[in-house]
Every structure is written in C-alpha cells, then in structure tokens.
Design an enzyme around this catalytic site. Structure first.
Site, PDB file in Angstrom:
ATOM      1  N   GLY A 100       0.805  -1.217   0.000  1.00 22.51           N
ATOM      2  CA  GLY A 100       0.000   0.000   0.000  1.00 22.51           C
ATOM      3  C   GLY A 100       0.836   1.264   0.000  1.00 22.51           C
ATOM      4  O   GLY A 100       0.433   2.285  -0.563  1.00 22.51           O
ATOM      5  N   TRP A 507      -9.508   1.855   2.050  1.00 22.53           N
ATOM      6  CA  TRP A 507      -8.355   0.958   1.898  1.00 22.53           C
ATOM      7  C   TRP A 507      -7.589   0.786   3.212  1.00 22.53           C
ATOM      8  O   TRP A 507      -6.383   0.651   3.217  1.00 22.53           O
ATOM      9  CB  TRP A 507      -7.437   1.440   0.769  1.00 22.53           C
ATOM     10  CG  TRP A 507      -8.157   1.635  -0.516  1.00 22.53           C
ATOM     11  CD1 TRP A 507      -8.691   0.678  -1.314  1.00 22.53           C
ATOM     12  CD2 TRP A 507      -8.449   2.884  -1.158  1.00 22.53           C
ATOM     13  NE1 TRP A 507      -9.299   1.234  -2.411  1.00 22.53           N
ATOM     14  CE2 TRP A 507      -9.159   2.587  -2.347  1.00 22.53           C
ATOM     15  CE3 TRP A 507      -8.172   4.217  -0.855  1.00 22.53           C
ATOM     16  CZ2 TRP A 507      -9.599   3.580  -3.215  1.00 22.53           C
ATOM     17  CZ3 TRP A 507      -8.618   5.201  -1.720  1.00 22.53           C
ATOM     18  CH2 TRP A 507      -9.317   4.881  -2.886  1.00 22.53           C
ATOM     19  N   HIS A 508      -8.340   0.784   4.330  1.00 16.34           N
ATOM     20  CA  HIS A 508      -7.737   0.586   5.648  1.00 16.34           C
ATOM     21  C   HIS A 508      -8.227  -0.722   6.259  1.00 16.34           C
ATOM     22  O   HIS A 508      -8.522  -0.798   7.450  1.00 16.34           O
ATOM     23  CB  HIS A 508      -8.068   1.761   6.575  1.00 16.34           C
ATOM     24  CG  HIS A 508      -7.526   3.076   6.104  1.00 16.34           C
ATOM     25  ND1 HIS A 508      -7.919   4.288   6.629  1.00 16.34           N
ATOM     26  CD2 HIS A 508      -6.600   3.374   5.137  1.00 16.34           C
ATOM     27  CE1 HIS A 508      -7.281   5.266   6.008  1.00 16.34           C
ATOM     28  NE2 HIS A 508      -6.474   4.728   5.101  1.00 16.34           N
TER      29      HIS A 508
END
Length: 572
Positions: A100, A507-508
């Site tokens: 990421g 996107w966590h």
C-alpha cells in the site's frame, strides 16, 4: 534458492514485509527470504507513477493491484433474506513491492493515544500508547519538527506543505474552518487535539518514499543474507504436524517450494486470513464447508473486519482556486480532526481531508471535495471468508460498514456539516455547484489511466468551464449520483439513503487476525504475532490490530512491524 532452508520467510513485501526484511536481515546470522506477488521497485527503476507525489495514477493502475478482488461495503441484511444483496465493489489492494505504501495517498499519521491504550485493554499486552510511540518515532525522519513526538533518524521521511504554499481552494477551506471555530494546528502528529492542519506526508522533495524505497534501499539489498523474490505468489503454507515449515509458491509461472524455520504472513487483512483458512486455521465449521481439515480451530480468523467508512461532498472549483502544478503535484494539503461529542466516544473521532483535485484528468482538476471519514468506527461485523479452498480464488469480503448506528449517525452529521460549509461566502468565493459525491465504480472507470478517458475528460472539462447553465446540467447528469445538496441538508431520509449507499472504505482493511489475550476466544495471534495452536507461524500486518486506529493505516502498520521485529530479534 529452493533447496535452501531460511531462518525466516516473509510472505508479502508490502509495508510490514519491507520493514521485517530490513530489520531481521540486519543480524548477519539470519537468512531471510522476502516473497512478493507483484513487481520489484529497485532504486533507479521505480515506476514514475509510484514516485509521483500525486498518487492517482498509481492506486488506480491495474498493474499494481489485485484485479479480481471485489467486496461489499453496505450492511448485509440478516433478518430479511429476500432483500437484494449489496453490490460488489472494486477494492484496490496493492500487488507491488512496498504494498500500500507504493500506491497510497502518502498520508503519514498515527492515530489517537486512546487507540493504543484500547489495544492493550483488549488483550494486546505491551501495545499501549507509551509502548508504541518509540516505534512510530523509529519509523520516521521528520523534516519539519523534532522534540518528544518526532523521530529524526527513521527510514521514512515525513513533511508538510504549509499554508503559504496552499492553492486558493485549500486556503479558503482553512478560512472556513477558522470561521467555524476550528483551531489551526501546525503539527498533525503532535498533541492529539481537534483542529485543522497541513497533512503530514511520507514524501521527500516531491517524491513518494514507500516502505520498499525506505527499507529495501540499495545497501540493504546488498546483504548476502537477504533474498527478495518478486513475481512470486504463495499458494500454500506447508506443515509438519502443527509446525509451519515452509511455503509453496508460483514463481514467474513455475511452482516452487521454500523452507523456513519461521514463516511470517504480511499479506494484509484480506489475504493473510485467507492463507490461514486454506491451511486449516480458522472457524471450524466454515473450513469444513470447503473440505478443509481443521488444523487449529480459531473462530476469529477473518472476523471483525474493519475499515473507516467515508463519503464525500464535492464542488466545482473556480479556475483561480485550482492547483498550480509548478512546484507540487500533491492533491491533498489540508485535514481536519474534530469530535462528534457522542456519549462515550473519544475525542477526535472524525477526520476530513480536503482534496484539491479528485483525479488525474482535466475534470478531476476542476472538482474539489471534503472526504468525511468516521475514524473511530464501532462497526465490527465485517468478515473475510473463503469462496473455495482453491488458492487462486479471491476470498469473499463483506465490510458491513455502518453496521453500528453510531457510525451512521456521525456520518450523516458530517455530510450535513460540510454541505453547509459550501454555502458560506468564503467557500462560494472558490467553488460552485456543490453536491454529495460517491466513489462509485463509474467514477473508478473514468479514473483509469487511458487515452479514451483523457479524450472524454478533456472535452467535458472544456464544457464545464463554459456557460453556467451548461455546467450545472452536466454536473447533475454526468457527475452526480442523483442526490442533491438540498436533499442532504433538508431531508433526513434522503441523507440516510445516500450515506448508506455511498459510504465506502478507504483501503484501511484491518483486524481480521487480531492480537489478544490467551483467554480471548476471538484472538488469532498473541502480542508477538504468533498464531495460536500452531508453531513457526506469525502474522505481522494490519490484520493483527485489535481495533482500527484513528489514522490512515500505513504508519500504524510500519510501527507494528518495527515493534514485532524487535520482539522476534529478542527471541520472544
């Protein structure tokens, strides 16, 4: 390489894997193997999109993500089986060295001290705020500040772009925040208090510094005891009884085996639990459904998946307020932390970032937004489950965002709050035509880097800068999703319907292999990352978080890997 036995095999070369590979191989007696499914990013050959200060061409690039991963974000009804299932959405998870950190927005923040005190209260002994702060400091090289909050010698540089260099839209937002009573804070990563601030970024001299760039630098790569294998997808964990002894992988299309004294999963909160379940570690009934023999019955594997639910309020930017690209390609300069003041909810539970452009293309440069996120989320009913026992099939991922009513209530309040802010004179000076925005798959499709999208958006941008009536028509018909600003300000039913449909994760993904106490039946790993019920296997990534912190998760992951590396090197 196949015949050699390594001391440590790290599965996943993302943020956690990059840290572990560096720290564990720093001891010359340790032979370390790092396996990454995506491409390498060696010094001098880092793709331009990855290095770019603006991340939009990296996180929507299918060359750097798992392209078949689809998730649901809306709450799945259990008491009404006839109700239509929520739609599947694309959910970008990195498939590239650095993970990421190679494609994210480069936001470098830590969360609230109360987050980590809660980690310890939930059974992660030794993970309170005072215990983790030294590791946050160890990660970073702060280019602006020193003192008790900051590190000056870490491998990831962090900095801020201060208000004198903000574009006019960001400056106006700062004024609007001041007029709404919010305090200006110089340092987002200083004392935890409400206010607006320059966003802290993991970026030096207008270039991204990913975990791979920072931790797998040329000097580290020269170590004889570190092997990095990219384009290598692990297909199976190998066991001898209850001990994990290695992995099977596909390397550039060819099957291969690697053996190790200890295996560390660092594949993220979606893929790490999937690896465990395929190895027979997880909820027993679910494993049996797929014909998988139960090796260790751990009901918490894949359960209590969390992310930060977020929605946006956007507006057309007047030409003078747009980003000037002469000195920075950043698209986010400003953030706001505020407290909802709901009973029992810690301070600073809400977070809003202000984007000064919303995509790489010409229309994206004309749209700015407030992305409103519930950073202290109470929704813990998400889950990762297997679709089949096959290693190549993506798991079933259901986030169940807003399943806790406190999250829904705060999200609705946030949309009202920032919709109303657009009606103030200072915001009307830099924007027009505000609207509630959804990060839909339609928006994603237009955001993909292609010649066709560039031609379409170039033409649309010219029209948007034309007559006001034409712009309003185009925004209503092509950009909006059917809900108006007036709707969310005056009709609670329409506001709730919009929020429920539009809320997405940012996107966590976290918490699917949680650390916990020995007597916690839902704990998957101990505070050292060791998987319960088996030997020779650890998990080190966002999946071990007991609860997702009030932060973008990259720096909490880096901190976790630094702390776990010390634990492993200490022999515990």
């Amino acid at each position: 390489m196949a015949s050699k036995t390594f001391d440590t095999i790290i599965v996943g070369g993302g943020s956690a894997g990059s840290v572990l590979a560096n720290r564990l191989s720093a001891r010359s007696g340790n032979n370390v193997l790092l396996l990454e499914a995506g491409q390498d990013t060696p010094h001098g050959k880092v793709p331009a999109a990855v290095l770019d200060s603006y991340p939009g061409t990296a996180y929507l690039n299918p060359a750097y993500t798992w392209n078949r991963l689809k998730v649901t974000t809306e709450v799945i009804p259990h008491n009404n089986p006839g109700e239509q299932a929520p739609p599947l959405r694309t959910y970008e998870q990195a498939r590239i060295l650095g993970g990421g950190s190679s494609i994210n927005g480069q936001l470098a923040n830590r969360g609230a001290p109360t987050d980590y005190d809660e980690w310890e209260a939930r059974g992660a002994a030794g993970w309170n705020w005072n215990a983790v702060l030294p590791y946050f400091k160890k990660v970073e090289r702060d280019m602006d500040f020193d003192g008790p909050w900051h590190g000056r010698e870490g491998r990831i540089p962090v900095r801020r772009i201060f208000p004198d260099l903000w574009p006019e839209h960001a400056k106006a937002v700062g004024q609007a925040f001041e007029q709404a009573g919010y305090k200006y804070l110089l340092d987002q990563n200083g004392a935890w208090e409400d206010g607006y601030f320059p966003i802290t970024i993991s970026n030096a001299y207008e270039r991204r510094v990913s975990a791979a760039i920072g931790y797998l630098d040329p000097g580290t790569r020269l170590r004889d005891n570190l092997t990095i294998a990219t384009d290598t997808q692990v297909s199976e964990l190998m066991f001898d009884g209850q001990r994990c002894i290695g992995v099977k992988a596909v390397v550039a299309g060819r099957p291969q085996e690697f053996r190790g004294q200890e295996i560390i999963l660092s594949c993220g909160a979606i893929h790490s639990p999937a690896h465990l379940m395929r190895a027979g570690i997880g909820p027993a009934a679910h494993l049996r459904e797929h014909g998988i023999a139960v090796r260790s019955a751990l009901p918490g594997v894949g359960q209590r998946l969390q992310d930060h639910p977020a929605v946006a309020v956007a507006a057309f930017l007047k030409p003078h307020a747009r980003i000037i690209q002469d000195w920075s390609r950043r698209h986010i300069y400003t953030g706001l932390r505020y407290s909802s003041n709901l009973p029992g909810v810690p301070a600073g539970d809400m977070f809003t970032v202000v984007t000064n452009k919303t995509s790489w293309h010409a229309v994206g440069e004309q749209i700015g937004s407030f992305i409103i996120a519930v950073y202290k989320t109470y929704s813990e009913t998400g889950q990762v489950r297997l679709r089949s026992a096959g290693w190549s099939e993506e798991p079933q991922v259901d986030f169940n965002l807003l399943s806790d009513n406190r999250d829904l209530e705060r999200m609705m309040d946030g949309v009202r709050r920032f919709a109303a802010l657009h009606l103030t004179p200072v915001m009307q000076g830099v924007t027009s035509d505000p609207f509630p925005a959804s990060y839909s798959d339609k928006v994603r499709q237009v955001g993909l880097l292609s010649r066709r999208n560039k031609l379409i958006t170039d033409a649309l941008a010219k029209a948007l800068d034309g007559p006001e009536r034409l712009r309003r028509y185009l925004i209503q018909t092509l950009v909006m999703e059917g809900t108006t600003l007036q709707d969310v300000l005056t009709d609670d039913d329409k506001l709730e319907a919009f929020v429920r449909k539009a809320a997405v994760g940012v996107w966590h993904a976290s918490c699917t292999c949680r650390m916990g106490a020995p007597d916690d039946p839902m704990a998957v790993v101990d505070p050292a990352g060791r998987v319960r019920g088996v030997a020779g296997l650890r998990v080190v990534d966002a999946s071990v978080f007991p609860v997702v912190p009030c932060a973008n998760t990259n720096f909490p992951v880096l901190m976790t890997a630094e702390k776990m590396a010390d634990t492993i090197l200490a022999g515990t």
